[in-house]
Scaffold this motif. Structure first.
Motif, PDB file in Angstrom:
ATOM      1  N   THR A   1      18.219  81.661 -35.834  1.00  0.00           N
ATOM      2  CA  THR A   1      19.472  82.705 -36.882  1.00  0.00           C
ATOM      3  C   THR A   1      20.073  83.431 -36.203  1.00  0.00           C
ATOM      4  O   THR A   1      21.600  84.668 -36.627  1.00  0.00           O
ATOM      5  N   GLN A   2      20.510  82.453 -34.823  1.00  0.00           N
ATOM      6  CA  GLN A   2      21.837  83.631 -33.888  1.00  0.00           C
ATOM      7  C   GLN A   2      23.062  82.814 -34.088  1.00  0.00           C
ATOM      8  O   GLN A   2      23.664  81.659 -35.777  1.00  0.00           O
ATOM      9  N   LYS A   3      23.915  83.687 -34.652  1.00  0.00           N
ATOM     10  CA  LYS A   3      25.630  83.303 -35.249  1.00  0.00           C
ATOM     11  C   LYS A   3      26.504  82.437 -34.710  1.00  0.00           C
ATOM     12  O   LYS A   3      26.678  81.488 -35.695  1.00  0.00           O
ATOM     13  N   LYS A   4      25.666  82.007 -33.408  1.00  0.00           N
ATOM     14  CA  LYS A   4      27.129  80.705 -32.614  1.00  0.00           C
ATOM     15  C   LYS A   4      25.881  79.438 -33.185  1.00  0.00           C
ATOM     16  O   LYS A   4      26.634  78.641 -33.383  1.00  0.00           O
ATOM     17  N   ILE A   5      24.919  79.737 -33.820  1.00  0.00           N
ATOM     18  CA  ILE A   5      23.834  78.284 -34.346  1.00  0.00           C
ATOM     19  C   ILE A   5      24.362  78.641 -35.318  1.00  0.00           C
ATOM     20  O   ILE A   5      24.209  77.536 -35.737  1.00  0.00           O
ATOM     21  N   ARG A   6      24.106  79.572 -36.372  1.00  0.00           N
ATOM     22  CA  ARG A   6      24.348  78.947 -37.829  1.00  0.00           C
ATOM     23  C   ARG A   6      26.717  78.603 -38.434  1.00  0.00           C
ATOM     24  O   ARG A   6      25.890  78.000 -39.107  1.00  0.00           O
ATOM     25  N   ARG A   7      27.248  78.892 -36.998  1.00  0.00           N
ATOM     26  CA  ARG A   7      28.221  77.845 -37.169  1.00  0.00           C
ATOM     27  C   ARG A   7      28.035  76.981 -37.171  1.00  0.00           C
ATOM     28  O   ARG A   7      29.280  76.608 -37.783  1.00  0.00           O
ATOM     29  N   GLN A   8      27.076  76.107 -36.636  1.00  0.00           N
ATOM     30  CA  GLN A   8      26.985  75.086 -36.295  1.00  0.00           C
ATOM     31  C   GLN A   8      26.622  74.324 -37.512  1.00  0.00           C
ATOM     32  O   GLN A   8      26.337  73.024 -37.229  1.00  0.00           O
ATOM     33  N   ILE A   9      26.058  74.552 -38.647  1.00  0.00           N
ATOM     34  CA  ILE A   9      24.844  74.170 -39.300  1.00  0.00           C
ATOM     35  C   ILE A   9      25.813  73.946 -40.899  1.00  0.00           C
ATOM     36  O   ILE A   9      26.576  75.539 -41.208  1.00  0.00           O
ATOM     37  N   GLY A  10      25.637  73.576 -41.628  1.00  0.00           N
ATOM     38  CA  GLY A  10      25.654  73.056 -42.926  1.00  0.00           C
ATOM     39  C   GLY A  10      24.910  72.901 -43.678  1.00  0.00           C
ATOM     40  O   GLY A  10      24.263  71.949 -43.300  1.00  0.00           O
ATOM     41  N   ASN A  11      24.394  73.604 -44.430  1.00  0.00           N
ATOM     42  CA  ASN A  11      23.277  73.400 -45.371  1.00  0.00           C
ATOM     43  C   ASN A  11      23.713  74.011 -46.683  1.00  0.00           C
ATOM     44  O   ASN A  11      23.992  74.063 -47.822  1.00  0.00           O
ATOM     45  N   THR A  12      23.064  72.310 -47.541  1.00  0.00           N
ATOM     46  CA  THR A  12      23.257  72.571 -49.024  1.00  0.00           C
ATOM     47  C   THR A  12      21.524  72.706 -49.187  1.00  0.00           C
ATOM     48  O   THR A  12      20.585  71.592 -49.621  1.00  0.00           O
ATOM     49  N   PRO A  13      21.430  73.950 -49.879  1.00  0.00           N
ATOM     50  CA  PRO A  13      19.563  73.891 -50.672  1.00  0.00           C
ATOM     51  C   PRO A  13      19.398  72.896 -52.000  1.00  0.00           C
ATOM     52  O   PRO A  13      20.324  72.953 -52.439  1.00  0.00           O
ATOM     53  N   GLN A  14      18.436  72.699 -52.163  1.00  0.00           N
ATOM     54  CA  GLN A  14      17.604  72.277 -53.115  1.00  0.00           C
ATOM     55  C   GLN A  14      17.912  72.894 -53.984  1.00  0.00           C
ATOM     56  O   GLN A  14      18.417  72.285 -55.167  1.00  0.00           O
ATOM     57  N   ALA A  15      18.104  74.334 -54.096  1.00  0.00           N
ATOM     58  CA  ALA A  15      18.406  74.731 -55.743  1.00  0.00           C
ATOM     59  C   ALA A  15      20.131  75.608 -55.207  1.00  0.00           C
ATOM     60  O   ALA A  15      20.413  75.614 -54.090  1.00  0.00           O
ATOM     61  N   LEU A  16      20.483  75.670 -56.498  1.00  0.00           N
ATOM     62  CA  LEU A  16      22.057  75.545 -56.371  1.00  0.00           C
ATOM     63  C   LEU A  16      22.370  77.447 -55.879  1.00  0.00           C
ATOM     64  O   LEU A  16      22.689  77.708 -55.820  1.00  0.00           O
ATOM     65  N   ALA A  17      23.406  76.631 -54.659  1.00  0.00           N
ATOM     66  CA  ALA A  17      24.113  78.642 -53.887  1.00  0.00           C
ATOM     67  C   ALA A  17      25.148  78.830 -53.928  1.00  0.00           C
ATOM     68  O   ALA A  17      26.329  78.895 -52.981  1.00  0.00           O
ATOM     69  N   ILE A  18      25.689  78.474 -55.032  1.00  0.00           N
ATOM     70  CA  ILE A  18      27.267  78.757 -55.525  1.00  0.00           C
ATOM     71  C   ILE A  18      26.893  79.939 -56.562  1.00  0.00           C
ATOM     72  O   ILE A  18      26.673  80.141 -57.258  1.00  0.00           O
ATOM     73  N   TYR A  19      28.071  80.882 -56.712  1.00  0.00           N
ATOM     74  CA  TYR A  19      28.236  81.871 -57.674  1.00  0.00           C
ATOM     75  C   TYR A  19      29.460  81.529 -58.550  1.00  0.00           C
ATOM     76  O   TYR A  19      30.472  81.105 -58.649  1.00  0.00           O
ATOM     77  N   GLU A  20      28.475  81.394 -59.972  1.00  0.00           N
ATOM     78  CA  GLU A  20      29.727  81.423 -61.099  1.00  0.00           C
ATOM     79  C   GLU A  20      30.745  81.740 -61.859  1.00  0.00           C
ATOM     80  O   GLU A  20      30.614  80.856 -62.690  1.00  0.00           O
ATOM     81  N   ASN A  21      29.472  82.701 -61.436  1.00  0.00           N
ATOM     82  CA  ASN A  21      31.198  83.480 -61.869  1.00  0.00           C
ATOM     83  C   ASN A  21      32.463  83.735 -61.037  1.00  0.00           C
ATOM     84  O   ASN A  21      33.349  84.817 -61.196  1.00  0.00           O
ATOM     85  N   LEU A  22      32.712  82.911 -60.324  1.00  0.00           N
ATOM     86  CA  LEU A  22      33.542  83.055 -59.270  1.00  0.00           C
ATOM     87  C   LEU A  22      34.184  81.139 -59.846  1.00  0.00           C
ATOM     88  O   LEU A  22      33.437  80.284 -59.801  1.00  0.00           O
ATOM     89  N   THR A  23      35.925  80.799 -59.977  1.00  0.00           N
ATOM     90  CA  THR A  23      36.192  79.413 -59.562  1.00  0.00           C
ATOM     91  C   THR A  23      36.173  78.381 -58.314  1.00  0.00           C
ATOM     92  O   THR A  23      34.674  79.861 -57.916  1.00  0.00           O
ATOM     93  N   ALA A  24      35.857  77.537 -58.365  1.00  0.00           N
ATOM     94  CA  ALA A  24      35.375  76.771 -57.805  1.00  0.00           C
ATOM     95  C   ALA A  24      36.297  77.372 -56.121  1.00  0.00           C
ATOM     96  O   ALA A  24      35.723  76.723 -55.002  1.00  0.00           O
ATOM     97  N   GLU A  25      37.716  77.404 -56.239  1.00  0.00           N
ATOM     98  CA  GLU A  25      38.308  77.715 -55.141  1.00  0.00           C
ATOM     99  C   GLU A  25      37.165  79.019 -55.326  1.00  0.00           C
ATOM    100  O   GLU A  25      37.707  79.812 -53.632  1.00  0.00           O
TER     101      GLU A  25
ATOM    102  N   GLU B   1      18.542  66.968 -50.952  1.00  0.00           N
ATOM    103  CA  GLU B   1      18.595  66.374 -52.758  1.00  0.00           C
ATOM    104  C   GLU B   1      19.970  66.778 -53.215  1.00  0.00           C
ATOM    105  O   GLU B   1      19.814  67.059 -53.998  1.00  0.00           O
ATOM    106  N   PRO B   2      21.074  66.443 -52.247  1.00  0.00           N
ATOM    107  CA  PRO B   2      22.803  67.038 -52.544  1.00  0.00           C
ATOM    108  C   PRO B   2      22.610  65.720 -53.730  1.00  0.00           C
ATOM    109  O   PRO B   2      24.132  66.404 -54.359  1.00  0.00           O
ATOM    110  N   THR B   3      22.403  64.893 -53.824  1.00  0.00           N
ATOM    111  CA  THR B   3      23.257  63.934 -55.030  1.00  0.00           C
ATOM    112  C   THR B   3      22.204  63.949 -56.374  1.00  0.00           C
ATOM    113  O   THR B   3      22.687  63.277 -57.322  1.00  0.00           O
TER     114      THR B   3
END
Length: 204
Positions: A106-130, A196-198
């Motif tokens: 949970t440390q910020k310096k460790i979170r900065r090193q992690i890229g995580n794609t959860p099973q459930a989508l974690a994007i905002y649908e009312n924002l554009t891709a960019e 399950e990223p694909t």
């Protein structure tokens, strides 16, 4: 070969490598754990219960820098629970997790090193891709020219450059999954965790 095709071939190779790595792990001595300083991820006797159900039971493994490692198993085997404990979303009942030598994910310096794609989508649908990628980039303190370059690179990598100004809610399931992947790598993490990223992503 296009960048998009190359990217998805790499993802397919990830799953092929999973089979080999899990078979390799199967023959490791079950309860012996020796931490090495060069480990990016080290799991020691990890356990997690939900009531009477043991989701993760005495799990130990090491992942070295540059190594691809996969968790294979049926539904309910504890794969997602393990990933959630590694990234600090869940706290294990017992055992220890080390990420690049640190014991608190949970440390910020460790979170900065992690890229995580959860099973459930974690994007905002009312924002554009960019806009989604700009938002996630700013969470990791990216700004200015660096942020702009990373957004452009990630959109190109997952084949969404021509849809960058469209709202995410207009995307197909596979396109949303690709945007989810882009959000996970926007900050150039050292550790990538894919759950399950694909799913729903076309092979091309």
């Amino acid at each position: 070969m296009s960048k998009n095709k190359s990217f998805f071939l790499q993802v397919q190779h990830f799953y092929i490598n999973c089979v080999y790595l899990i078979l390799q792990y199967k023959y490791r001595q079950k309860n012996v754990f020796t931490y090495k300083e060069e480990c990016m991820i080290a799991i020691e006797h990890l356990q997690k219960k939900y009531g009477a159900i043991k989701a993760v039971d005495d799990l130990s493994f090491e992942i070295q820098k540059g190594e691809t490692f996969g968790l294979l198993g049926p539904n309910g085997a504890g794969k997602t629970t393990t990933i959630n404990m590694i990234v600090g979303i869940l706290k294990p009942d017992s055992g220890r997790i080390r990420l690049n030598g640190e014991t608190d994910p949970t440390q910020k310096k460790i979170r900065r090193q992690i890229g995580n794609t959860p099973q459930a989508l974690a994007i905002y649908e009312n924002l554009t891709a960019e806009e989604n990628l700009i938002f996630f980039g700013k969470l990791y303190n990216l700004c200015g020219k660096v942020l702009k370059q990373r957004v452009k690179y990630c959109l190109d990598l997952v084949g969404l450059t021509n849809r960058k100004d469209d709202l995410a809610k207009t995307f197909s399931g596979g396109m949303k999954r690709r945007l989810n992947l882009a959000a996970a790598i926007i900050h150039e993490p050292q550790i990538l965790l894919f759950d399950e990223p694909t799913v729903g992503v076309d092979p091309q």
